[in-house]
Structure formats: C-alpha cells, structure tokens
Design a protein around this motif. Structure first.
Motif, PDB file in Angstrom:
ATOM      1  N   MET A   1     -24.827  11.162  24.333  1.00  0.00           N
ATOM      2  CA  MET A   1     -24.599  11.828  22.864  1.00  0.00           C
ATOM      3  C   MET A   1     -25.699  13.263  22.906  1.00  0.00           C
ATOM      4  SD  MET A   1     -24.045  10.232  19.672  1.00  0.00           S
ATOM      5  CE  MET A   1     -22.062  10.591  19.116  1.00  0.00           C
ATOM      6  N   ASN A   2     -24.770  14.868  22.623  1.00  0.00           N
ATOM      7  CA  ASN A   2     -25.293  15.494  22.507  1.00  0.00           C
ATOM      8  C   ASN A   2     -25.421  16.040  20.984  1.00  0.00           C
ATOM      9  OD1 ASN A   2     -26.431  16.600  24.728  1.00  0.00           O
ATOM     10  ND2 ASN A   2     -24.273  17.738  24.891  1.00  0.00           N
ATOM     11  N   LEU A   3     -26.379  15.691  20.131  1.00  0.00           N
ATOM     12  CA  LEU A   3     -27.079  16.197  19.076  1.00  0.00           C
ATOM     13  C   LEU A   3     -26.999  17.515  18.869  1.00  0.00           C
ATOM     14  CD1 LEU A   3     -27.972  12.895  17.932  1.00  0.00           C
ATOM     15  CD2 LEU A   3     -26.056  13.989  17.111  1.00  0.00           C
ATOM     16  N   GLU A   4     -26.957  18.169  17.661  1.00  0.00           N
ATOM     17  CA  GLU A   4     -27.500  20.023  17.991  1.00  0.00           C
ATOM     18  C   GLU A   4     -27.743  19.659  16.478  1.00  0.00           C
ATOM     19  OE1 GLU A   4     -25.345  22.928  18.784  1.00  0.00           O
ATOM     20  OE2 GLU A   4     -25.294  21.707  20.984  1.00  0.00           O
ATOM     21  N   LYS A   5     -29.329  20.561  15.546  1.00  0.00           N
ATOM     22  CA  LYS A   5     -29.549  20.862  14.271  1.00  0.00           C
ATOM     23  C   LYS A   5     -28.606  21.007  14.153  1.00  0.00           C
ATOM     24  CE  LYS A   5     -33.080  23.206  11.907  1.00  0.00           C
ATOM     25  NZ  LYS A   5     -34.324  23.970  11.550  1.00  0.00           N
ATOM     26  N   ASN A   6     -28.530  21.230  12.494  1.00  0.00           N
ATOM     27  CA  ASN A   6     -27.261  21.456  11.686  1.00  0.00           C
ATOM     28  C   ASN A   6     -26.303  21.235  12.186  1.00  0.00           C
ATOM     29  OD1 ASN A   6     -29.471  23.037  10.100  1.00  0.00           O
ATOM     30  ND2 ASN A   6     -29.103  24.397  11.282  1.00  0.00           N
ATOM     31  N   GLN A   7     -26.112  20.458  12.771  1.00  0.00           N
ATOM     32  CA  GLN A   7     -24.438  19.689  13.148  1.00  0.00           C
ATOM     33  C   GLN A   7     -24.187  19.034  12.074  1.00  0.00           C
ATOM     34  OE1 GLN A   7     -24.595  17.233  16.901  1.00  0.00           O
ATOM     35  NE2 GLN A   7     -22.623  16.571  16.329  1.00  0.00           N
ATOM     36  N   THR A   8     -22.267  19.019  11.721  1.00  0.00           N
ATOM     37  CA  THR A   8     -22.471  17.533  10.470  1.00  0.00           C
ATOM     38  C   THR A   8     -21.529  16.004  11.350  1.00  0.00           C
ATOM     39  OG1 THR A   8     -20.097  18.644  10.048  1.00  0.00           O
ATOM     40  CG2 THR A   8     -22.242  18.781   8.396  1.00  0.00           C
ATOM     41  N   LEU A   9     -21.843  14.513  10.772  1.00  0.00           N
ATOM     42  CA  LEU A   9     -21.198  14.076  11.505  1.00  0.00           C
ATOM     43  C   LEU A   9     -21.550  13.137  10.335  1.00  0.00           C
ATOM     44  CD1 LEU A   9     -23.769  12.292  14.476  1.00  0.00           C
ATOM     45  CD2 LEU A   9     -24.122  14.069  13.018  1.00  0.00           C
ATOM     46  N   ILE A  10     -19.798  12.279  10.851  1.00  0.00           N
ATOM     47  CA  ILE A  10     -19.371  10.800   9.824  1.00  0.00           C
ATOM     48  C   ILE A  10     -20.411   9.858  10.229  1.00  0.00           C
ATOM     49  CG2 ILE A  10     -18.124   9.349   8.984  1.00  0.00           C
ATOM     50  CD1 ILE A  10     -16.297  12.138   8.839  1.00  0.00           C
ATOM     51  N   VAL A  11     -21.479   8.863   9.251  1.00  0.00           N
ATOM     52  CA  VAL A  11     -22.183   7.992  10.196  1.00  0.00           C
ATOM     53  C   VAL A  11     -22.596   6.731  10.128  1.00  0.00           C
ATOM     54  CG1 VAL A  11     -23.937   9.221  11.747  1.00  0.00           C
ATOM     55  CG2 VAL A  11     -24.464   8.126   9.179  1.00  0.00           C
ATOM     56  N   GLU A  12     -22.471   5.013  10.083  1.00  0.00           N
ATOM     57  CA  GLU A  12     -22.944   4.342   9.044  1.00  0.00           C
ATOM     58  C   GLU A  12     -24.037   3.778   9.130  1.00  0.00           C
ATOM     59  OE1 GLU A  12     -20.506   0.941  10.232  1.00  0.00           O
ATOM     60  OE2 GLU A  12     -21.710  -0.063   9.063  1.00  0.00           O
ATOM     61  N   ILE A  13     -24.295   3.642   7.868  1.00  0.00           N
ATOM     62  CA  ILE A  13     -26.294   3.030   7.656  1.00  0.00           C
ATOM     63  C   ILE A  13     -26.061   1.491   8.084  1.00  0.00           C
ATOM     64  CG2 ILE A  13     -27.468   2.484   6.463  1.00  0.00           C
ATOM     65  CD1 ILE A  13     -26.595   5.969   6.951  1.00  0.00           C
ATOM     66  N   ILE A  14     -26.477   1.245   8.512  1.00  0.00           N
ATOM     67  CA  ILE A  14     -26.626   0.270   8.957  1.00  0.00           C
ATOM     68  C   ILE A  14     -27.909  -0.744   8.732  1.00  0.00           C
ATOM     69  CG2 ILE A  14     -25.278   0.665  11.299  1.00  0.00           C
ATOM     70  CD1 ILE A  14     -28.623   0.341  12.801  1.00  0.00           C
ATOM     71  N   ASP A  15     -29.607  -0.388   8.722  1.00  0.00           N
ATOM     72  CA  ASP A  15     -30.035  -0.334   8.650  1.00  0.00           C
ATOM     73  C   ASP A  15     -31.392   0.119   7.121  1.00  0.00           C
ATOM     74  OD1 ASP A  15     -32.218  -2.488   8.036  1.00  0.00           O
ATOM     75  OD2 ASP A  15     -33.005  -2.563  10.498  1.00  0.00           O
ATOM     76  N   LEU A  16     -32.429  -0.275   7.015  1.00  0.00           N
ATOM     77  CA  LEU A  16     -33.201   0.309   5.848  1.00  0.00           C
ATOM     78  C   LEU A  16     -34.411   0.350   6.500  1.00  0.00           C
ATOM     79  CD1 LEU A  16     -33.329  -0.637   1.416  1.00  0.00           C
ATOM     80  CD2 LEU A  16     -32.581   1.267   2.927  1.00  0.00           C
ATOM     81  N   THR A  17     -35.603   1.351   6.854  1.00  0.00           N
ATOM     82  CA  THR A  17     -37.004   1.244   7.184  1.00  0.00           C
ATOM     83  C   THR A  17     -37.928   1.206   6.336  1.00  0.00           C
ATOM     84  OG1 THR A  17     -37.884   3.596   6.329  1.00  0.00           O
ATOM     85  CG2 THR A  17     -36.241   3.253   8.141  1.00  0.00           C
ATOM     86  N   HIS A  18     -39.082   0.815   6.752  1.00  0.00           N
ATOM     87  CA  HIS A  18     -39.923   0.192   5.562  1.00  0.00           C
ATOM     88  C   HIS A  18     -40.348   1.671   4.772  1.00  0.00           C
ATOM     89  CE1 HIS A  18     -43.271   1.669   8.253  1.00  0.00           C
ATOM     90  NE2 HIS A  18     -43.891   1.692   6.917  1.00  0.00           N
ATOM     91  N   GLU A  19     -39.729   2.300   4.413  1.00  0.00           N
ATOM     92  CA  GLU A  19     -39.959   4.464   4.010  1.00  0.00           C
ATOM     93  C   GLU A  19     -38.850   4.129   2.786  1.00  0.00           C
ATOM     94  OE1 GLU A  19     -42.816   5.898   4.458  1.00  0.00           O
ATOM     95  OE2 GLU A  19     -43.745   5.021   4.987  1.00  0.00           O
ATOM     96  N   GLY A  20     -37.917   3.551   3.288  1.00  0.00           N
ATOM     97  CA  GLY A  20     -36.944   3.132   2.295  1.00  0.00           C
ATOM     98  C   GLY A  20     -35.675   4.017   3.102  1.00  0.00           C
ATOM     99  N   LEU A  21     -35.616   4.535   3.875  1.00  0.00           N
ATOM    100  CA  LEU A  21     -34.609   5.543   4.810  1.00  0.00           C
ATOM    101  C   LEU A  21     -33.666   4.925   5.469  1.00  0.00           C
ATOM    102  CD1 LEU A  21     -37.028   8.767   6.544  1.00  0.00           C
ATOM    103  CD2 LEU A  21     -35.785   8.529   3.946  1.00  0.00           C
ATOM    104  N   GLY A  22     -32.370   5.743   5.265  1.00  0.00           N
ATOM    105  CA  GLY A  22     -30.885   5.031   5.937  1.00  0.00           C
ATOM    106  C   GLY A  22     -31.452   5.187   7.230  1.00  0.00           C
ATOM    107  N   VAL A  23     -31.116   4.122   8.018  1.00  0.00           N
ATOM    108  CA  VAL A  23     -31.295   4.107   9.513  1.00  0.00           C
ATOM    109  C   VAL A  23     -29.516   4.158   9.721  1.00  0.00           C
ATOM    110  CG1 VAL A  23     -31.705   3.414  11.544  1.00  0.00           C
ATOM    111  CG2 VAL A  23     -33.116   2.863   9.559  1.00  0.00           C
ATOM    112  N   ALA A  24     -29.248   4.963  10.520  1.00  0.00           N
ATOM    113  CA  ALA A  24     -27.903   4.554  11.839  1.00  0.00           C
ATOM    114  C   ALA A  24     -27.827   4.898  12.981  1.00  0.00           C
ATOM    115  CB  ALA A  24     -27.250   6.617  11.037  1.00  0.00           C
TER     116      ALA A  24
END
Ligand code: SAH
Length: 453
Positions: A1-24
């Motif tokens: 998959m080709n990702l770029e900085k400043n790109q927007t996309l739609i994602v689903e959050i599947i987890d939380l890190t121990h820092e409390g950040l959402g993970v997609a």
C-alpha cells in the motif's frame, strides 16, 4: 500500500496502545491516532510515516464508539492530563487490567497468573492532591496550564479536571497575582524571565496547603506582598516555599529551597496515621485510592505479630507505618534524605517505636542489613517506574522471606522483576490493579509473590 504524508483516508480503529492512542491497520502497517477509540470509523490525515508505523490525526468522526466520553475537553487529552478521558470509565478500568494480562501472556512462566478486576473510584475526578503547573507567556500574557504532549508549548487551562478543585483555585490565584505584580514568566527559548512553575499540594483530609514558587533567580520583587495576598485568600496555606532553579533541566526542583511563609511541610493523614510531607517527598497523588492500594498490600501480606518487614522504597514511611502496629519491626529504606527525615518524624508523630530507617539505595542497604543479622519475613516494595535492581531481587530472595508484596506503577518492569523472582525460587501468585490515576493511561498494581513450595 502506498501511503503519503498529508494524505487523508478512512480507517477503522481496532485497538488502543498502552499510551492510549487508537490503532488502525493498513494491510499490516499500524497507524497511531490520538483521540480515537476501538470500533470508531474515522477520516484521518497522515502526519508522519516511519518504517514500521505512522501517526495520523482525526479529521472527522464517521462512526463514534458508544464507549466515548464526549464531555472531556480536547485540551486535557492533548496535554496528557487526561489522556484516556475520552474513554468511558468502566472501559478505562478494563483497559488497565487488559494491559497487565497482555504483558503476562508474553512471559510463559507467568501467563496464568490471576489478575483481579481493576479497583476504580466512585467519583473518578478531582482526585489529585498535587499539581505541578508551568508558568509561561502565551500571546503576550502570563498563563498557567500544561504543555501539549511531546512539546513545551503551554496550553492555558483553568479547570484541570483531575485535580483537587481547591488546588485549581489556588493555581489561578497565583496566576492572577503574578500578573498583578508584573512578574515575568520564564521563557525557555530566550532563557529569560523569572517564574517557571507553581507547585501546589493539599492534604486530602487535613486540607493543609503547600505552595512552591519555582523561580530562575532568588529575588522576586514585592514577594512578601504577593504571599500576604495569597495566604489571605487561602488561609489553609501552611507553607509557601520558593525553589530557585536557574537551570535548564526537566527536574521541576533544584535543591535550593527557602521558606517564604509558615513552615516547610504540610501534614495529612493516611489510614489513620499522620504524615509530614515536604516539597521533595514522594506522596501518592491520589490519597483515597492510595489507602485502598495499601490496604490491599496489607491484606496480601497477611501479617503476623512476629513478622520482620522490610519497607523498601519507603518514601515518608506511609506503607510501613500503616502496618507497624501489627508486626515486630519495620525496616525502611529510601534514597531521598528529606523523605527519611520525614519518615522518622512521622514515626514519632504516630507513636511507633519499632521502626528503623536508612537513607540509601535499597540494593545497597539490604545487603548491609542482612550482614547485620536482620532476618526479614516479609518484604513490601514500591519502587519507581524503572523497577528493581537485579541485585536487590537476588539479595531479597536469598533472605528467604515468606512473602514479597510488590506495589508497582509500571506493569512492564513489575513483570520483568516477577519473572526474575521466579528464577530465585519465588512465584507470582496474584495481581490486583488499583486505579490511582483515573482518566490517564497510568496503571498501578499490587502483586503477591510467595516462596515456591
Ligand atoms: N512507598 C512510598 C514511596 C513510593 S515511590 C509511598 O507509597 O509513598 C518510590 C520511592 O522510591 C520514592 O520515594 C523514591 O525517592 C525512592 N527511590 C528511588 N530509587 C530508589 C533506590 N534505588 N533505593 C531506594 N529508594 C529509591
């Protein structure tokens, strides 16, 4: 998959890190996203792409979690004051327990250890008995608030949400007085200015207050008048200290204190005992839950009258003095000399005469005590985040105590240390998480380690 900085996309959050950040996950590449909860569908903007993971921020919530607390102010999330405040409280408690379970799973010999449900607060707000507030100029005006995470940009805040409300009021009064007396806020970049921080502590039961003004230079123009006004507004203030801190370090205090008003300590009670607390002493910030934590530690220790207890990392003696009446003797060790002075004074205040305290590193003092012939039957240990020194684990196991009760604010080092105890003939039996830090990612627990039969 080709990702770029400043790109927007739609994602689903599947987890939380121990820092409390959402993970997609995009294919297998993780994106970490602030203020996003499992189950949510969000449109994100990619901020940063690394080799193994990237960071994105939410532009739009397409589907929100029913576990979301929408009332939290985003500034409190951003500054880390309440970095889990967007998650409903029952889920915060489960999140903390699950973190411990996940870590245990990675250590085969500990994978089946029982982890109790996290004990939470009935009112999980306004619990902190201490505030350390930076003072900076924002858009030309002196402000108090908190730094945005990973930065030193001050976000002005008036309601800190998790702090004692009286502390919030005192911080605002200090801010207003600094403005009124035209004092210059510290400027980190230019290395100019005078007032760096204000630290406020308030006894949960006594209501006594200590205010510490941290300044770059000793001289604060018209400080007597300022302090007079402050104390007149809040007569519960028993101590106003100045800390002179000209250095560029991350430590909040230098070693140079002076008393501006009253005494250099406040007193509060914990499990019915009195404790003198000074500016440098460690004192659990959530008194109500600390009492529950210590009570659990005491229950796990199941103490007997002839027990000889080592209270390692004892601070001002809170845990050891809570149990001293039930045992033969308590030996406390702590690295901060001021805390040990307080611990000794506290022992007298509480009418206890079976206490011995020493200043030093636990890993150095323990072998010395053992050489002197002390035979501990129970250890209660409460180290800082980095956990125990291996030499301490080895030395404590070598004295063959019945039980080791381990209080920890870092499950990762706790589990590392418990695994080491395993090698020295001990086994981790049980873990009880206690929520000392509601609305934040921080986890506190008490574990019981016993001699293998
Ligand atoms: N048991 C106390 C304090 C726990 S915090 C309470 O509940 O209030 C951890 C304490 O360990 C701090 O007071 C810190 O100053 C102290 N400390 C840090 N490293 C140490 C070391 N190597 N040896 C002894 N004490 C240490």
């Amino acid at each position: 998959m080709n990702l770029e900085k400043n790109q927007t996309l739609i994602v689903e959050i599947i987890d939380l890190t121990h820092e409390g950040l959402g993970v997609a996950k995009l294919e297998r590449y993780p994106l970490f996203i602030e203020n996003a909860l499992p189950g949510e569908i969000v449109e994100v903007l990619i901020m940063k792409l690394g080799k193994k993971f990237g960071f994105a921020k939410v532009v739009k919530y397409l589907e929100k979690s029913d576990k979301r607390n929408d009332e939290i102010e985003v500034a409190l999330l951003r500054t880390g004051i309440a970095d889990l405040g967007h998650l409903a409280y029952p889920q915060q408690l489960e999140f903390k327990r699950q973190q411990i379970v996940n870590l245990l799973k990675k250590t085969s010999q500990l994978a089946s250890v029982d982890v109790a449900k996290t004990i939470g607060m009935a009112q999980p707000f306004a619990y902190r008995n201490k505030a350390q507030i930076p003072v900076r100029k924002v858009d030309g005006v002196l402000q108090t608030g908190f730094f945005r995470k990973h930065s030193h940009d001050l976000v002005p805040i008036e309601n800190y949400y998790i702090q004692d409300k009286v502390i919030d009021q005192i911080v605002l009064k200090c801010r207003d007085l600094f403005r009124k007396f035209n004092l210059k806020a510290y400027d980190e970049q230019a290395k100019t200015g005078l007032i760096k921080n204000v630290v406020v502590r308030r006894g949960r039961y006594s209501g006594e207050v200590m205010v510490v003004i941290v300044s770059t230079k000793p001289k604060i123009f018209r400080i007597d008048e300022l302090v007079h006004e402050l104390v007149a507004a809040f007569p519960a203030i028993k101590s106003v200290m100045q800390n002179i801190h000209p250095f560029m370090t991350n430590n909040i205090f230098s070693s140079e204190f002076q008393i501006l008003y009253g005494q250099d300590f406040i007193t509060d009670s914990l499990l019915g005992n009195q404790f003198k607390i000074n500016a440098l002493s460690f004192y659990q910030v959530n008194t109500e839950m600390a009492e529950i934590l210590y009570q659990k530690a005491i229950e796990l220790a199941n103490l007997q009258v002839d027990d000889v207890v080592i209270d390692a990392y004892c601070g001002i003696g809170t845990i050891g003095q809570s149990i001293a009446k039930c045992v033969q003797h308590v030996y406390g060790v702590e690295i901060v000399p001021e805390a040990i002075i307080n611990a000794q004074e506290n022992g007298i205040l509480n009418g206890l005469n079976n206490l011995t305290y020493e200043v030093g590193r636990a890993e150095d003092i323990l072998p010395k005590w053992i050489n002197e012939g002390i035979k501990p039957s129970v250890f209660i240990i409460d180290p800082p985040r980095k956990g125990l020194a291996e030499s301490f684990i080895q030395a404590s196991a070598a004295t063959s105590p019945e039980k080791i009760v381990y209080v920890s604010c870092n499950p990762a080092t706790f589990i590392r240390d418990a695994a080491l105890y395993n090698q020295f003939g001990y086994q981790l039996k049980q873990i009880i998480p206690v929520d000392l830090f509601p609305q934040t990612k921080h986890v506190e627990l008490v574990g019981l380690i016993t001699k293998k039969k």
